[in-house]
Design an enzyme around this catalytic site. Structure first.
Site, short mmCIF file in Angstrom:
data_model
loop_
_atom_site.label_atom_id
_atom_site.label_comp_id
_atom_site.label_asym_id
_atom_site.label_seq_id
_atom_site.Cartn_x
_atom_site.Cartn_y
_atom_site.Cartn_z
N HIS A 86 13.91 8.12 4.70
CA HIS A 86 13.99 8.58 3.73
C HIS A 86 16.31 9.04 3.38
CE1 HIS A 86 10.39 9.47 1.29
NE2 HIS A 86 9.59 9.49 2.94
N LYS B 206 18.02 14.98 -11.65
CA LYS B 206 17.84 15.21 -9.92
C LYS B 206 18.42 16.72 -9.47
CE LYS B 206 19.85 11.49 -10.73
NZ LYS B 206 18.90 10.38 -9.86
N ARG B 207 18.23 16.90 -7.99
CA ARG B 207 18.76 17.74 -7.43
C ARG B 207 20.70 17.88 -7.49
NH1 ARG B 207 15.90 20.69 -3.08
NH2 ARG B 207 17.92 22.12 -3.17
N LYS C 22 24.93 12.33 -5.24
CA LYS C 22 24.55 11.75 -7.61
C LYS C 22 25.47 11.84 -8.23
CE LYS C 22 20.19 13.55 -5.29
NZ LYS C 22 18.64 12.82 -5.41
N THR D 120 13.01 8.21 -7.75
CA THR D 120 12.79 7.71 -8.33
C THR D 120 11.98 8.00 -9.71
OG1 THR D 120 11.43 9.77 -7.19
CG2 THR D 120 10.76 8.02 -6.07
N LYS E 96 10.45 6.97 -13.60
CA LYS E 96 10.07 7.82 -14.70
C LYS E 96 10.80 7.98 -16.10
CE LYS E 96 9.11 10.83 -10.68
NZ LYS E 96 9.44 12.13 -9.79
#
Ligand code: NBY
Length: 832
Positions: A374, A566-567, A572, A674, A678
């Site tokens: 991952h 998100k985290r 990110k 992911t 969504k």
């Protein structure tokens, strides 16, 4: 009277069926019965909590019926079973999900409401099991749903953490962690199985012995023995009778623990041993990257892996029999390297405890395991110090040495004299003190290795697993992640689900998401577009109301909802989003007459408690928000809100309300993502980089319906090889410089120029995730977003087409690919 459970209404079900009947009358009666016989309450005095528990038990009774039926059929069928090993399962609230999969969501609500139960209030009462930290744990939960829906016999194995991921509260703009005592009111969804328990050993030493036939054997003399007890949660499929099992292990002291020590008078010693045993499943580590060397974490990993492998052997014995065939009956899927110790543990169980030869045990093991990677971040690959490993698991270290020796001998044969390659591929890393490379163990011990999106799978073959790919290319696969449309559309966005069903004229899309294509021909229909907009604005109103209540930031539902959830992580790039906000703010301040589409910027996400920079990013978001939200000159156009405690439940409030989904990681860093799926399934358009599953989402929905910006992974590699100089970019772009300088000026920190210095300095001087390199492209792309949003009909069409073309990103598709290409497991159909 109120002394005994009231009779709801005459039932149409045959009498023997009333306990699990599905009619409204049966559900009402069952609800009242459960309230009375389980909670010991009657309607008039029942609290919201009692009402929730009664509803949960009413659902559970109906689930158990399917579960027992599935177990019976699976037992006699010759189909293979999948064991999914994951240290995390981020399940989210269970009640609605289970009602949907039972097919009684509507009638159960009606039944409750006829009993004057406020159904929304009882849903709010539910606490979610937060047994995961981010995408990896949530993926495991989506896969459980789809395994059952695709009728694949499966057991999810994991840890029953007493405390899941912390609850996040925001104080003065900072993240503060609160412990998550999710079990405090009891958990109606699980069944304790005190009789299903296994001993797990730690420490001590090994001895060479001989068995009766005179063969040499190893005996492990441990220092500590604890036990793992099974807690089972039924997992229903949608539209099928199949139900699978999530089996989570709780650590306990063995019953005999106290007597031995107590008899010699060491009562406190005995209590201490009990506490130590119970500590193992006490708390989830809240990091989304491994933190080096935590002994308790290694204990946790071994704990659940050992229980699971022992259970798998027990199940095989109970059904088919000869151990030599266990790889024909079971496939084990490793969710990242956290359960990779299972490879060594199965070897130990087969060789030491079942007296199998090494060769046969290795052949079986190699055919049993599959491994999903991952992450590509080299620093996120799990390693364990050899010294710690040896102290805790001396026998497993010997086994790993033996595996390594055999493996490296093979490599030597293929690549004679290439000692650098041997060192790179070894299970033991000798370059940073001696450490065990869990990813190498996982690759060597598995028959299949896969990445989680096309780009990611390509990159693992050329970077972290390059040597392994050269050795055995046929073992590398790709399966792009997916998410369950039951939870992320039907449960969380019922208005949209109803509109889609009405437009398509069927609800087959819920069980086969490719049917969303039926929407395509309606994308330009003004009637659908108007309804589509109404559904979105209603969700935005709900979210605005929730945010106002929980953060005090009032948001106009007419504004564009621009969401990044998100985290918190530098890769990110939440700070890239912040720079965009600051740019808009400065533009408005400099020219108040500038035309602008009103935007609400909404963030959500937790930072690892020890990740200082991520926590500073949360503070920065809130600090910028504070200035903007109270400045009347701009706050008609810009609002910034930080949703506290982003978890599954709160995520379900965000996805339906988003107009724009932010997927802006540095290309090559986000394995898949992911959340991107969504959002898009709920009609948000994506602004995103050429990274992870973004690439495939863009391909699916059409490049004209996706806002792509920034460098490609190749450009990133090239730039980094050339020598990346963020300082030059900072100096060379006046707007960029002024945005960063505004942060350093202290404007957002009550005049303190130092608060955000670690962040701004890092951007200017190092910028490992190349925020500055993508800044200009991001701003330009946001201009294109604004332009599209200003044309509602165009935007609606794009939104409808996004939903219509997202079928591929259902976790049902992902699970079918695993079953066919990797596991070779056939579905088992239950009739009736
Ligand atoms: O897994 C995520 C990836 O970042 C994301 O791109 C992908 O979509 C998702 C599902 O494949 N990884 C992730 O969530 N990782 C973790 O949560 C995690 C948790 C614990 C540890 C490492 C990673 N750990 O070593 O403790």
């Amino acid at each position: 009277s109120t002394r005994s459970p009231a009779t709801a209404a005459p039932s149409n079900d045959p009498p023997e069926q009333t306990r699990t009947g599905m009619s409204k009358a049966a559900l009402k009666q069952a609800y009242i019965d459960n309230l009375f016989y389980i909670q010991g309450r009657f309607r008039d005095v029942a609290s919201t909590y009692d009402l929730y528990m009664a509803a949960a038990f009413t659902a559970r009774d109906r689930m158990l019926e399917r579960w027992v039926e599935s177990a019976q059929v699976y037992k006699t069928s010759h189909a293979r079973t999948l064991c999914y090993l994951s240290a995390e399962y981020l399940l989210g609230p269970q009640l609605t999900q289970n009602l949907v999969n039972l097919g009684i969501a509507k009638v159960a609500r009606a039944a409750a409401e006829e009993l004057s139960v406020d159904f929304n209030a009882i849903l709010e009462e539910e606490v979610e099991p937060g047994l995961g930290s981010g995408g990896l744990g949530r993926l495991a939960a989506c896969y459980l749903d789809s395994l059952a829906t695709q009728r694949i016999p499966a057991i999810g194995y994991g840890i029953r953490y007493e405390f899941g991921i912390f609850d996040q509260v925001i104080q003065d703009g900072w993240q503060v962690e609160r412990s998550d005592n999710w079990l405090r009111n009891g958990n109606p969804w699980e069944l304790p199985r005190p009789k299903i328990s296994f001993a797990v050993r730690y420490g001590g030493h090994t001895e060479q012995t001989r068995d009766q036939e005179g063969r040499s054997r190893v005996r492990w003399v441990p220092e500590m023995v604890i036990k793992g007890v099974a807690y089972d949660t039924p997992i229903l499929g949608y539209g099928v009778r199949n139900a699978n099992l999530l089996r989570l292990w709780k650590s306990e002291a063995p019953e005999s623990f106290d007597f031995q020590t107590f008899n010699v008078g060491d009562y406190y010693g005995a209590v201490h041993a009990k506490i130590e045993a119970e500590t193992i499943s006490k708390v989830l580590y809240p990091n989304d990257e491994p933190e080096a060397g935590k002994e308790l974490r290694l204990k946790q990993q071994y704990f659940f892996v050992s229980c699971s492998m022992q259970d798998m052997i027990r199940l095989h014995r109970n059904t088919v029999g000869p151990l030599e065939t266990i790889h024909q009956k079971f496939v084990v899927q490793l969710n990242d390297t956290h359960p990779a110790l299972a490879i060594a543990e199965l070897m130990r169980l087969l060789v030491d405890e079942q007296a199998m030869t090494w060769e046969q045990a290795w052949s079986i093991t190699r055919q049993t395991f599959c491994y999903t990677n991952h992450t590509l971040l080299p620093e996120a690959l799990e390693t364990w110090s050899l010294a710690l490993f040896e102290r805790l698991l001396p026998r497993h270290l010997e086994i790993i040495y033996a595996i390594n020796q055999e493996f490296l001998d093979q490599v030597r044969v293929r690549f004679l004299g290439d000692e650098a390659r041997i060192a790179r591929m070894s299970l033991i890393d000798e370059t940073h003190g001696r450490r065990i490379r869990m990813a190498h163990l996982a690759v060597v011990g598995s028959r299949a290795v896969n990445g989680v999106a096309a780009l990611h799978s390509k990159l693992i073959k050329t970077t972290i697993f390059k040597d392994f790919h050269e050795l055995a290319p046929e073992r590398f696969h790709t399966v792009t992640n997916g998410v369950t449309p039951r939870r992320f559309m039907v449960v969380s966005n019922p208005r949209l689900a109803r509109l889609i069903t009405a437009t398509c004229g069927h609800d087959r899309w819920i069980g086969d998401l490719e049917y969303l294509r039926d929407l395509e021909t309606h994308a330009d229909d003004p009637v659908l577009q108007a309804r589509w907009r109404q559904v979105k604005i209603a969700a935005k109103r709900d979210l605005a109301c929730w945010l106002d209540h929980h953060t005090g930031v009032p948001i106009d539902p007419e504004a564009m909802f621009d969401i990044q959830a998100k985290r918190l992580h530098e890769y990110k790039r939440q700070h890239l989003k912040v720079l965009h906000i600051i740019r808009l703010y400065q533009r408005l301040k400099q020219d108040p007459s500038v035309s602008m589409v009103p935007r609400a910027f909404i963030f959500g996400g937790k930072a690892a408690p020890g990740y200082v920079m991520a926590k500073l990013m949360i503070k920065l978001i809130n600090a910028v928000g504070e200035v903007i939200n109270r400045d009347p000159q701009v706050n008609g156009y810009l609002r910034v809100a930080f949703m506290p405690n982003f978890n599954v439940k709160n995520g379900q409030r965000l996805y339906p309300a988003a107009d724009l989904s932010e997927q802006i990681s540095l290309a090559g860093k986000e394995a898949s993502g992911t959340g991107n799926m969504k959002f898009s399934m709920n009609g948000a358009l994506t602004i995103g980089t050429d990274d992870g599953a973004n690439i495939e989402i863009r391909e699916a929905v059409g490049a004209e319906n996706f806002f792509l910006f920034g460098m490609t992974a190749e450009e990133v590699q090239r730039k980094q090889a050339e020598g990346y100089r963020p300082w030059a970019l900072y100096q060379g772009d006046a707007e960029l410089k002024s945005d960063i300088d505004l942060i350093s000026s202290g404007l957002f920190s009550h005049g303190d120029p130092h608060l955000f210095r670690p962040l701004t300095d890092h951007l200017i001087h190092a910028d490992p995730f190349m925020v500055l390199a993508d800044y200009r492209a991001y701003l330009e792309c946001q201009e294109r977003v604004t332009e599209a949003y200003a044309q509602p009909r165009r935007w609606d069409r794009m939104s409808i087409l996004n939903v219509a073309r997202m079928g591929r990103f259902s976790s049902d598709r992902a699970i079918r690919e695993y079953a066919e290409r990797i596991w070779q497991i056939e579905p088992v159909v239950l009739d009736s």
